[in-house]
Scaffold this motif. Structure first.
Motif, PDB file in Angstrom:
ATOM      1  N   TRP A 159       6.943 -17.636  55.205  1.00 25.10           N
ATOM      2  CA  TRP A 159       7.179 -18.549  54.095  1.00 25.10           C
ATOM      3  C   TRP A 159       8.634 -18.617  53.666  1.00 25.10           C
ATOM      4  O   TRP A 159       8.986 -19.414  52.785  1.00 25.10           O
ATOM      5  CB  TRP A 159       6.276 -18.185  52.926  1.00 25.10           C
ATOM      6  CG  TRP A 159       4.855 -18.515  53.227  1.00 25.10           C
ATOM      7  CD1 TRP A 159       3.913 -17.682  53.762  1.00 25.10           C
ATOM      8  CD2 TRP A 159       4.209 -19.782  53.063  1.00 25.10           C
ATOM      9  NE1 TRP A 159       2.727 -18.357  53.939  1.00 25.10           N
ATOM     10  CE2 TRP A 159       2.884 -19.639  53.516  1.00 25.10           C
ATOM     11  CE3 TRP A 159       4.625 -21.018  52.566  1.00 25.10           C
ATOM     12  CZ2 TRP A 159       1.968 -20.698  53.490  1.00 25.10           C
ATOM     13  CZ3 TRP A 159       3.715 -22.069  52.538  1.00 25.10           C
ATOM     14  CH2 TRP A 159       2.407 -21.905  52.993  1.00 25.10           C
ATOM     15  N   PRO A 192       0.503 -18.267  45.315  1.00 22.81           N
ATOM     16  CA  PRO A 192       1.757 -18.146  46.074  1.00 22.81           C
ATOM     17  C   PRO A 192       2.711 -17.083  45.516  1.00 22.81           C
ATOM     18  O   PRO A 192       3.421 -16.451  46.292  1.00 22.81           O
ATOM     19  CB  PRO A 192       2.367 -19.549  45.992  1.00 22.81           C
ATOM     20  CG  PRO A 192       1.661 -20.232  44.866  1.00 22.81           C
ATOM     21  CD  PRO A 192       0.291 -19.643  44.821  1.00 22.81           C
ATOM     22  N   SER A 212       6.908 -22.674  49.337  1.00 21.04           N
ATOM     23  CA  SER A 212       5.485 -22.808  49.007  1.00 21.04           C
ATOM     24  C   SER A 212       5.225 -24.093  48.228  1.00 21.04           C
ATOM     25  O   SER A 212       4.259 -24.812  48.489  1.00 21.04           O
ATOM     26  CB  SER A 212       5.014 -21.606  48.174  1.00 21.04           C
ATOM     27  OG  SER A 212       5.141 -20.408  48.893  1.00 21.04           O
TER      28      SER A 212
END
Length: 483
Positions: A159, A192, A212
């Motif tokens: 991420w 997240p 995210s």
């Protein structure tokens, strides 16, 4: 005079009796409010390498970090829902659920991360699960990402890599194409802030947060533009939303900082009128970054185009809520590692012993905090429709789980108080349908309405007392609040 006074006393006694009795009368559940239960793929599916599935980052971590798990376990088998899904649906029917929230395993559907190489066995599993649910009128609420990132993508930065926006949107589009005809509720990302904190510690957490948000927004726009016109569903994000109560009036700013750093960092860009990260967070992180000799802020800038792209991208305000913490600021007590997320935040938190019920290691019961959270969302974000995607309590096993019953009843009643005052709550989800692999706590902490016997070959599921309580709430559409 004395006669009138006695009449007054009698009236007061009658009113007091009526009021006290009313506290034990069932409170009606508002019409249209739907109820469900939840799990996630890694925590229940098992079959970690079966039928073409490849490794996720969770498979790798929990197979290679057993010393960090309280009971040395992992999710290789979990509750074996990959093979026992029919029993899982039977439990949903027993409870009378309106919906069941579960997540898709990314590497089970796309083992090699290419939408052209879909795994038929993975598709078959989720088709079977959804069709079995829909046969009995149980709606699937599907989470696209509940932390089981394909290992290959994690090794490329996960991420923190800007390419994750395209990787995730390709996965999302594949899921919409495969299951969108039956799924009317989609959740893009689960918590997240949590997966950014644990998977990308240090300053990388802020890159993860921004990526995210962009990935979520892109998946939202894909659904909104390409699939909503024909499937007419809803899509939203689910956030971990503890409530932070200031110790005193001087700590109001500290509590707001705790909110912004944990979940305002996502809600402000999506739900506020102006978008972007919270202004105070931007200001404080810029100052902290300069103090540490960095050439730019740890918190990445958002361009005007990115702000507009993210703003408004959630049909519901999705919340996972378990507890409340008291917050204060005391620089002399700052013993956090430097640099770190909690050093950046710069506040102290605690929970009093009074909120402890039972032996839950993970959850302190503070129902008034749930009411305050729902009220805060209503007042600060123009009363968005709220989808409570997780709420629950852990025990250490056993069928007579009175502590869990107390927790559920008081939290449900706090929710009803907020609804009575205007909060637009549309759905409530109990975590969880059954015991599951509870991350670092392994199988010690149990959240299930159904107990799973991990010693039995069949992984037998048995309803706890709380399952019958929840079943009764759903059947009667009422709950008794008060003492």
């Amino acid at each position: 005079m004395e006669k009138n006074y006695n009449k007054y006393l009698i009236s007061i006694c009658i009113l007091s009796f009526v009021y006290a009795s009313a506290q034990d009368l069932p409170r009606k559940i508002p019409k249209g409010l739907i109820f469900g239960a939840a799990t996630s793929s890694y925590q229940v599916e098992g079959a970690w390498d079966a039928d073409g599935k490849t490794q996720s980052i969770l498979d790798y971590l929990y197979q290679n970090s057993l010393e960090q798990i309280t009971d040395g376990s992992n999710g290789n088998v979990a509750t074996n829902s990959y093979y026992l899904y029919e029993r899982d649906v039977e439990m949903m029917r027993e409870l009378g659920l309106d919906f069941y929230r579960f997540s898709l395993s990314w590497p089970r559907l796309l083992p090699y991360n290419y939408s052209e190489r879909i795994n038929p066995a993975g598709v078959n599993y989720y088709n079977n699960l959804m069709d079995e649910m829909l046969k009995y009128g149980i709606e699937p609420v599907v989470t696209l990402y509940h932390w089981d990132l394909p290992l290959e993508l994690a090794q490329q930065g996960g991420w923190t890599n800007p390419q994750i926006v395209d990787w995730f949107s390709d996965f999302a589009r594949t899921a919409f194409e495969l299951f969108g005809d039956r799924v009317k509720y989609w959740i893009t990302l689960n918590e997240p802030q949590v997966f950014c904190y644990y998977r990308h510690p240090g300053d990388d957490i802020y890159k993860c947060m921004k990526n995210s948000l962009l990935a979520h927004a892109k998946a939202y726009h894909i659904y909104d533009e390409e699939f909503r016109p024909t499937h007419n569903g809803a899509i939203f994000i689910s956030l971990s939303t503890e409530f932070y109560e200031p110790v005193n009036s001087q700590d109001a700013e500290a509590a707001e900082d705790a909110t912004n750093y944990h979940w305002g960092v996502f809600t402000n860009p999506i739900f506020s009128k102006d978008g972007d990260f919270p202004a105070s967070m931007k200001e404080k992180l810029a100052a902290k970054s300069a103090k540490q000799g960095l050439s730019s802020s740890k918190l990445p800038d958002m361009s005007p185009e990115e702000i507009d792209f993210i703003k408004g991208t959630s049909d519901f305000f999705g919340i996972n809520h378990y507890t409340t913490k008291y917050v204060y600021r005391n620089e002399s007590e700052n013993d956090y590692e430097v640099p770190s997320f909690y050093d950046d935040l710069g506040v102290q938190m605690y929970q009093p012993d009074s909120c402890q019920i039972g032996y839950s290691y993970l959850v302190c019961s503070v129902p008034w905090g749930f009411y305050k959270l729902l009220t805060k969302i209503r007042e600060e974000f123009d009363n968005p429709p709220i989808f409570i995607t997780e709420n629950g309590f852990s025990t250490h096993g056993g069928l007579d789980d009175q502590d869990r019953i107390e927790y559920y009843k008081t939290y449900l009643c706090a929710m009803l108080d907020a609804i009575d005052e205007g909060s637009d709550v549309r759905a409530y989800t109990a975590w969880s349908l059954m015991d599951n692999f509870e991350w670092a706590r392994g199988y010690i902490d149990r959240f299930g309405l159904y107990e799973v016997d991990y010693e039995s070959e069949e992984l037998t599921r048995t309803p706890r007392a709380s399952a019958f309580m929840y079943q009764n709430v759903l059947r009667t559409r009422s709950i008794i609040c008060g003492t």
